[in-house]
Design an enzyme around this catalytic site. Structure first.
Site, short mmCIF file in Angstrom:
data_model
loop_
_atom_site.label_atom_id
_atom_site.label_comp_id
_atom_site.label_asym_id
_atom_site.label_seq_id
_atom_site.Cartn_x
_atom_site.Cartn_y
_atom_site.Cartn_z
N SER A 747 0.79 -1.23 0.00
CA SER A 747 0.00 0.00 0.00
C SER A 747 0.83 1.28 0.00
O SER A 747 0.27 2.37 -0.07
CB SER A 747 -0.97 0.01 1.18
N LYS A 790 -6.62 3.45 8.99
CA LYS A 790 -5.65 4.42 8.48
C LYS A 790 -6.20 5.84 8.54
O LYS A 790 -5.49 6.77 8.93
CB LYS A 790 -5.31 4.08 7.02
#
Ligand code: ADP
Length: 856
Positions: A747, A790
């Protein structure tokens, strides 16, 4: 030792208890009786502690009536022991502590004393601590007391002494008797030697037999070998040689008989006994001996023990299989002796069986409204989680079985997974137990060891049931994602699978108990930090409920409503004794903690409460409580908690070319921001990566670099589309700070590409802009996991803008709390170009048409 020594007609008398001194023998004893002590004091003074020539008459006390005297018991016990033919006075020096015992301070009456005795020389006399004496005397000659001439301060008597008669050479009968005495003595000694008694005394005696005269030999043998007090007195009285020899032979012969019989019994029995039986036989003998000595520890303990166990097993309401096993083992244990190692093993097993709650239950409170109340009372927020839990309970109420999927609370540490489990148990009125699975590598930890193992134990599940003592508790399987699988100690996750499978768990097999356990009434709840490390079959069993972590807003609410009151109470303070305003609470949460949950926050609040507790106690001591102020001021914080540990993560950072803020998801399940730093130097076209990176993240860096090189011209890095020198004459180094933490996953792709472009083009990205997303070689941006965590972390860190893959739009809209969505600007990108446009905020990033990417 000279029996012909002149003995005075009148001598002082020393009464002796329990022992008989014979001529030629030495006796040691304590002196404590008042009269004898006075006598000894006189002698002691007269001899000035040197060897004395003083003669005393040692006269034994008459044997007491058989029934009530413990001395008799001692004699009796020693005479019944077949293998102890040597009595305790087995040396020439005989020891007797009880003689003239200080216990009796009264004067001795002549009527208590025996008629015969032995004149003796005092060999040694020492003062003892208690004011008495320790005396060693040597017997000289037999005496008879004719009359007592003085009773105080000590006894004195007129005596007749009987010097040892010489064996007449011409008296054949006496000669024969002497020979007979010697041979009987020898026979006895050799039998004793066969018994291998470890004593040098036997050899000494053997030598003595050959040279000794008949009379002294009889005396010596009888006083040294096994004989009772009465028998010894009998020998003492036998002044005449013939009588003495006859009595001695009689006693010795009897001894030989006893020895023969017991040897015979011993050998025949021995022949027939197997090892086990012999052990049993010896134990019986030991018990009998202990009984005789009065040392037997409560003889019925083991019986009671087993009866007690049987009773407990009966009360435990065992399952039919457990009942069968219990009966079998009970039968075995009854045949065992408690000192056998196996006994304890079986006993422990039976104890376990009796303590498993086979048929004990608590009754459920299935009141949904009450449960809602309980959950709301215990936890702030967590609306979706609570809703799901209530649904689960509702189904439970309607269906009345536990066959639904297992709830798994998923989230970073400190977000309330464990305490949620507890409050579910409370709401249901069930007992609660937590099993920590972190680091369980061995199947046996779940399932127990088979009993053949040394130190075998039941597994964690059976242990939990015993602990809660009911068979329908709530069991929290904590950190189910940390359980190992497929090691060389079996597969613990497979065992867990069986525990969690409603089709199988009514007969869970614990290897130790070895009878099926019914777990179908247990409500299992699992927790995990990271969904990725849960094995697929386990994941399949569970329904995940995610607790992503809290925003500062939520943290402040949780702290004010739950954590602070809890800490105030646990520090012995009252409500209002610590007051923290929301503003200060935010300072604590942001300046002193960095976490998704509230565990550190709770610790810091505890720190504040501790400090206030000291102040309050102080004020109380000085009796000016009214001056105490519970309010925490901003200025107090540094004094109480120390210097701020964390600064606002991004706000103060200056933007620099090559540095980009990424969003990460750590293995503990919490999100966080992550800075990517890229730099370049003269070199040969190498790429260096540092910061504890895994394979996938390294590949992402390669991909990002390749993409940037491919588009170097269009990105304005090189001046012509064919220029190759640019990259071959420089090295690139990319570092991920927080170098000690493992990082992996795809990511970081977009952030890496952006960092490289920024480095080469000198364009800057605002530190308050963060990004995440995987990239392909062609520049596509693919969606990634953990968006909710996140984004929440980004919000905490002060991020204002987040660039995400288009594919993650649904996660933001579905999962991210409304409040955060209001604070953060979300940008969704299909490809790297769009990422760059957004990252550089409208600065030109591309020269010419973007044909290639759009064609995909
Ligand atoms: P986890 O099991 O997720 O690691 P815990 O259940 O141990 O976390 O929670 C840590 C502490 O935070 C506990 O004291 C718990 O009561 C408290 N806590 C966490 N979330 C909340 C909440 N939403 N409301 C009230 N207290 C909470």
């Amino acid at each position: 030792m000279n029996s012909n020594q002149q003995i005075p007609k009148i001598i002082p008398i020393v009464p002796i208890k329990n022992k008989v001194l014979l001529p030629g023998l030495v006796l040691r004893f304590q002196v404590g009786r008042k009269d004898t002590v006075q006598l000894m004091q006189k002698i002691y003074r007269a001899t000035d502690n040197r060897e004395s020539k003083h003669i005393v008459g040692c006269i034994p006390l008459k044997p007491p009536p058989v029934s009530e005297n413990d001395d008799v018991a001692v004699n009796k016990s020693s005479s019944t022991l077949p293998f102890n033919p040597l009595s305790s006075n087995s040396k020439k020096v005989t020891e007797n502590k009880n003689v003239n015992d200080s216990s009796s301070l009264s004067l001795t009456q002549p009527s208590d004393l025996h008629h015969f005795g032995c004149a003796a020389r005092i060999v040694r006399l020492e003062k003892t601590v208690g004011g008495g004496f320790m005396a060693v005397v040597e017997g000289i000659v037999r005496i008879r007391v004719d009359s007592y001439v003085k009773l105080e301060p000590y006894l004195e008597a007129e005596i007749t002494s009987f010097p040892e008669p010489v064996l007449p050479k011409d008296d054949q009968e006496l000669q024969d008797l002497a020979i007979s005495l010697k041979s009987t003595g020898r026979e006895l000694l050799s039998m004793l030697q066969d018994l291998k008694l470890p004593t040098p005394l036997l050899t000494q005696l053997q030598k003595f037999i050959d040279g000794a005269a008949a009379g002294p030999l009889a005396d010596l043998l009888i006083s040294t070998l096994e004989s009772t007090y009465e028998e010894k007195l009998h020998i003492l009285d036998a002044v005449e040689l013939k009588t003495r020899m006859l009595r001695a032979i009689d006693l010795l012969t009897r001894q030989i008989h006893i020895l023969k019989i017991s040897q015979k019994i011993h050998s025949t029995v021995e022949g027939k006994l197997s090892k086990k039986q012999r052990e049993f036989y010896l134990r019986q003998q030991m018990a009998a001996i202990k009984d005789e000595l009065g040392e037997r520890d409560d003889s019925s303990t083991e019986d009671d023990d087993v009866t007690d166990l049987a009773k407990r097993l009966k009360e435990a309401g065992l399952s039919p299989e457990a009942e069968k096993a219990a009966q079998r083992e009970l039968k075995r244990i009854k045949r065992m002796h408690p000192t056998q190692a196996e006994y304890q093993v079986v006993r422990t097993y039976l104890e376990w069986l009796s303590e498993i709650p086979w048929s004990k239950f608590t009754s459920d409170i299935l009141d949904i409204e009450k449960a809602r109340q309980q959950l709301d009372d215990d936890h702030y927020g967590l609306q979706t989680v609570k809703k799901r839990v209530l649904e689960y309970l509702a189904v439970l109420k309607l269906k009345e079985d536990m066959k639904g999927p297992i709830l798994c609370l998923l989230g970073p540490p400190g977000v309330g997974k464990t305490s949620l489990g507890k409050s579910i148990a409370n709401a249901l009125g069930r007992k609660f137990h937590r099993i920590s699975l972190g680091g369980v590598r061995d199947e046996a930890e779940i399932r127990g060891h088979r009993r053949t193992y040394i130190g075998a134990m039941p597994g964690l599940i059976a242990q939990a049931l015993r602990r809660v003592a009911v068979s329908n508790p709530v069991i929290l399987l904590d950190e189910i994602d940390k359980v190992g699988h497929l090691s060389n100690h079996g597969d613990p996750s497979a065992a867990l699978l069986e525990v969690l499978d409603p089709e199988q768990n009514n007969s869970f097999n614990d290897h130790y108990l070895n009878v099926p356990l019914d777990l179908s009434k247990v409500l299992f709840i699992a927790t995990a930090n990271n969904v990725d490390s849960i094995t697929a079959p386990l994941l399949d069993r569970m329904e995940l409920i995610s607790l992503p972590g809290y925003t500062f807003d939520e943290k402040i609410n949780i702290a004010q409503r739950h954590l602070l009151p809890k800490q105030i109470a646990s520090h012995g303070l009252g409500p209002g004794h610590v007051k923290i305003s929301d503003e200060i609470m935010l300072k604590i949460a942001s300046g002193y903690t960095r976490e998704a949950g509230v565990r550190s926050l709770e610790r810091e609040i505890a720190g504040v409460c501790r400090s206030k507790a000291v102040e309050y106690a102080d004020a109380k001591d000085k009796s000016n409580v009214e001056k105490y102020n519970g309010e925490i001021e901003l200025g107090d914080l540094e004094r109480i908690l120390g210097v701020e540990k964390y600064e606002d993560e991004v706000a103060e950072r200056a933007s620099k070319p090559g540095v980009v803020t990424g969003l990460a998801w750590t293995s503990s399940g919490s999100g966080g921001i992550l800075f990517i730093e890229a730099t370049q130097m003269a070199g040969k076209g190498n790429l260096q990566l540092t910061g504890k990176l895994g394979e996938v993240i390294k590949e992402s860096a390669q991909i990002a670099l390749s993409w940037v090189r491919t588009h170097a011209y269009h990105l304005g890095i090189t001046t012509t589309s064919t220029e190759s020198l640019y990259f071959s004459e420089r090295d690139i180094h990319i570092h991920f700070p927080a170098g000690a933490i493992n990082k992996d996953g795809p990511s970081a792709g977009v952030a890496l590409a952006t960092a490289l472009v920024s480095l080469f083009t000198h364009k800057r990205v605002q530190p308050t802009t963060a990004m995440t997303g995987e990239i392909t070689l062609r520049g596509q941006v693919l969606s990634v996991g953990g968006i909710k965590e996140k984004v929440i972390a980004a919000h905490r860190a002060g991020i204002k803008r987040v660039i995400l893959p288009v594919g993650n739009r649904k996660d933001v809209q579905g999962d991210v709390p409304e409040r955060i969505r209001k604070d953060i600007e979300f940008v969704y990108a299909k490809n790297v170009f769009e990422v760059l446009s957004s990252a550089f905020e409208g600065q030109q990033v591309w020269i010419g048409p973007i044909v290639e990417m759009e064609s995909r």
